[in-house]
Write a protein that holds these residues in place. Structure first.
Motif, PDB file in Angstrom:
ATOM      1  N   ILE A   1       0.907  -1.673   0.370  1.00  0.00           N
ATOM      2  CA  ILE A   1       0.149  -0.486   0.425  1.00  0.00           C
ATOM      3  C   ILE A   1       0.913   1.392  -0.263  1.00  0.00           C
ATOM      4  O   ILE A   1       1.516   1.211   0.848  1.00  0.00           O
ATOM      5  N   LEU A   2       0.628   1.967  -0.885  1.00  0.00           N
ATOM      6  CA  LEU A   2       1.222   3.335  -0.933  1.00  0.00           C
ATOM      7  C   LEU A   2       0.285   4.584  -0.359  1.00  0.00           C
ATOM      8  O   LEU A   2      -0.681   4.321  -0.290  1.00  0.00           O
ATOM      9  N   ALA A   3       0.875   4.984   0.171  1.00  0.00           N
ATOM     10  CA  ALA A   3      -0.531   6.596   1.559  1.00  0.00           C
ATOM     11  C   ALA A   3      -0.140   7.830   1.695  1.00  0.00           C
ATOM     12  O   ALA A   3       1.330   8.058   1.288  1.00  0.00           O
TER      13      ALA A   3
ATOM     14  N   VAL B   1       5.099   3.916   2.344  1.00  0.00           N
ATOM     15  CA  VAL B   1       4.739   2.131   1.578  1.00  0.00           C
ATOM     16  C   VAL B   1       4.437   0.994   2.558  1.00  0.00           C
ATOM     17  O   VAL B   1       5.826   0.706   3.491  1.00  0.00           O
ATOM     18  N   VAL B   2       3.622   0.473   3.373  1.00  0.00           N
ATOM     19  CA  VAL B   2       3.588  -0.452   4.383  1.00  0.00           C
ATOM     20  C   VAL B   2       2.846  -2.097   3.478  1.00  0.00           C
ATOM     21  O   VAL B   2       2.752  -2.123   2.082  1.00  0.00           O
TER      22      VAL B   2
ATOM     23  N   VAL C   1       9.645  13.597  -1.884  1.00  0.00           N
ATOM     24  CA  VAL C   1       9.039  12.628  -0.271  1.00  0.00           C
ATOM     25  C   VAL C   1       8.994  11.465  -1.049  1.00  0.00           C
ATOM     26  O   VAL C   1       8.949  10.192  -1.076  1.00  0.00           O
ATOM     27  N   PHE C   2       7.620  11.791  -2.714  1.00  0.00           N
ATOM     28  CA  PHE C   2       7.345  10.695  -3.098  1.00  0.00           C
ATOM     29  C   PHE C   2       8.788   9.682  -3.411  1.00  0.00           C
ATOM     30  O   PHE C   2       8.395   8.502  -3.562  1.00  0.00           O
TER      31      PHE C   2
ATOM     32  N   LYS D   1      12.702   2.118  -2.632  1.00  0.00           N
ATOM     33  CA  LYS D   1      12.731   0.448  -2.278  1.00  0.00           C
ATOM     34  C   LYS D   1      12.028  -0.224  -2.860  1.00  0.00           C
ATOM     35  O   LYS D   1      11.639  -1.206  -3.513  1.00  0.00           O
ATOM     36  N   THR D   2      10.333   0.498  -3.801  1.00  0.00           N
ATOM     37  CA  THR D   2       9.721  -0.184  -4.147  1.00  0.00           C
ATOM     38  C   THR D   2       9.166   0.239  -5.044  1.00  0.00           C
ATOM     39  O   THR D   2       8.640   1.547  -5.551  1.00  0.00           O
ATOM     40  N   ARG D   3       8.581  -0.015  -6.065  1.00  0.00           N
ATOM     41  CA  ARG D   3       8.483  -0.185  -7.655  1.00  0.00           C
ATOM     42  C   ARG D   3       7.485   0.423  -7.712  1.00  0.00           C
ATOM     43  O   ARG D   3       6.732  -0.544  -6.792  1.00  0.00           O
TER      44      ARG D   3
END
Ligand code: KG4
Ligand code: ZN
Length: 373
Positions: A6-8, A20-21, A69-70, A76-78
């Motif tokens: 999940i991107l928040a 990212v969680v 920030v994004f 680490k996550t695409r």
């Protein structure tokens, strides 16, 4: 073992936050949330000059900060591995909420990801899932119903959690929020911004000094800093049977008391420490008393707190002790997840997505600045 990523995004006040969680899911059951990234760009220094948050200034800073920030949060996550996006839609400052929403609309279109609008208050409470080995079902069995206190710079809200996503509002503040009271009284005393952590630090010093001087610790009916000077502040609405709060009277009491002091007293370290102690204790007494009365009234299994003020060590200690006395469970988020962050929004998004709350078209997203719970 499955993973839901999940991107928040959180921009409801003065922090630009993206996280990212990753939710670990086994046989369709949630096991644990793992925080992959949690970036918070704070605007504290900008707003410190004014002693509070200016919405248009905050909006401009969010717009400036969001791209970098994004970039940092998603290193680490695409984006391809992100399953859906959560964004705070309210409550909060309208221009600030819209910067986050507009940013997410751009991402949703570019990457074709579903979006879930999230309530900031619910997210503060669900921050308790971060770093805990608590599956949704286990939590429901052992902790629900729970009484929840979301206490921050913008809110002091008491609500009942019957299920994750099933809430009943019990009470709200009629004027200033508890964190706002810390911020405003700190300003009156000339202590800086944000006031909560500064007051907590000075209160701790006062307590230590008091013990060193051989005075009794624990709650005293009055606080005596300098010879003959007695500080006793009101505990607004503490005896009223409702679950509402009011902290502006406490702020006014601090203002009047402080104005009466000579310059020498008003600037002395001992006086400022004693005042901080009494302000902190007055706020805690009201929060603990109202929360525990709600817990008793509704026969809950747990007391759950969240929000910036829940980082306060004394509040955590005293609320935990009060809950233990009634044989109730107690939860407070890890300190780094108490103040505004986007990891808590991701947790709320996980549950909201499963409830089917994703919007069909990102263009349907809208802010909801007065959304309670
Ligand atoms: O949740 P948050 O970051 O933003 C809002 O949603 O409002 O909360 C910020 C508030 C500020 O008023 C700040 O003074 C207060 O939380 N705060 C604290 C502590 N840390 C932050 N208040 C008391 N003790 C603390 N340790
Ligand atoms: Zn907040």
């Amino acid at each position: 073992m499955d993973r839901t990523n999940i991107l928040a995004i959180e921009t409801s006040c003065d922090d630009t936050a993206i996280s990212v969680v990753s939710a670990r899911v086994e046989k369709n059951k949630l096991k644990k949330f793992e925080v992959v990234s949690n970036v918070v760009s704070s605007q504290v220094e900008i707003h410190a000059r004014y002693g509070g948050v200016y919405p248009m200034l905050a909006k401009r800073e969010h717009a400036k900060n969001l791209p970098s920030v994004f970039e940092t949060a998603t290193k680490k996550t695409r984006m391809v591995s992100v399953d859906f996006i959560g964004v705070t839609a309210g409550p909060g400052l309208d221009p600030c909420l819209w910067t986050g929403i507009n940013f997410v609309q751009g991402l949703a279109k570019k990457y074709g990801k579903p979006v879930v609008p999230i309530n900031h208050i619910e997210a503060h409470i669900l921050a308790n899932f971060l770093g805990l080995d608590l599956s949704g079902e286990k939590f429901a069995k052992s902790h629900l119903p729970a009484v929840c206190l979301a206490v921050s710079g913008g809110h002091t809200i008491l609500f009942l959690m019957k299920a994750i996503g099933g809430y009943k509002l019990l009470g709200d503040t009629r004027d200033d929020a508890a964190g706002e009271c810390f911020d405003k009284t700190a300003r009156i005393l000339g202590l800086g911004y944000p006031g909560g952590p500064i007051i907590a630090e000075l209160a701790k010093k006062w307590k230590k000094g008091k013990a060193a001087r051989g005075l009794t610790s624990g709650k005293s009916p009055e606080v005596r800093p300098l010879e003959k000077l007695v500080i006793r502040l009101p505990r607004p609405m503490i005896n009223q049977k409702n679950f509402d709060f009011s902290f502006s009277g406490l702020k006014t009491a601090v203002l009047y008391f402080h104005e009466k002091q000579t310059l020498a007293v008003a600037r002395s370290a001992e006086y400022l420490e004693a005042m901080s102690y009494e302000i902190e204790q007055a706020v805690i007494d009201v929060l603990v008393s109202k929360t525990m009365r709600a817990a008793e009234t509704f026969g809950v299994k747990a007391v759950v707190i969240g929000g910036g003020v829940s980082a306060n060590e004394e509040l955590r200690k005293q609320m935990k002790a009060a809950a233990a006395k009634q044989k109730l469970k107690f939860l407070a988020p890890k300190p780094e997840f108490c103040t505004d962050n986007a990891a808590m929004v991701a947790v709320a998004a996980y549950f909201a997505f499963r409830r089917g709350e994703a919007v069909g078209d990102p263009e349907q997203l809208a802010s909801n600045p007065n959304w309670l719970i």
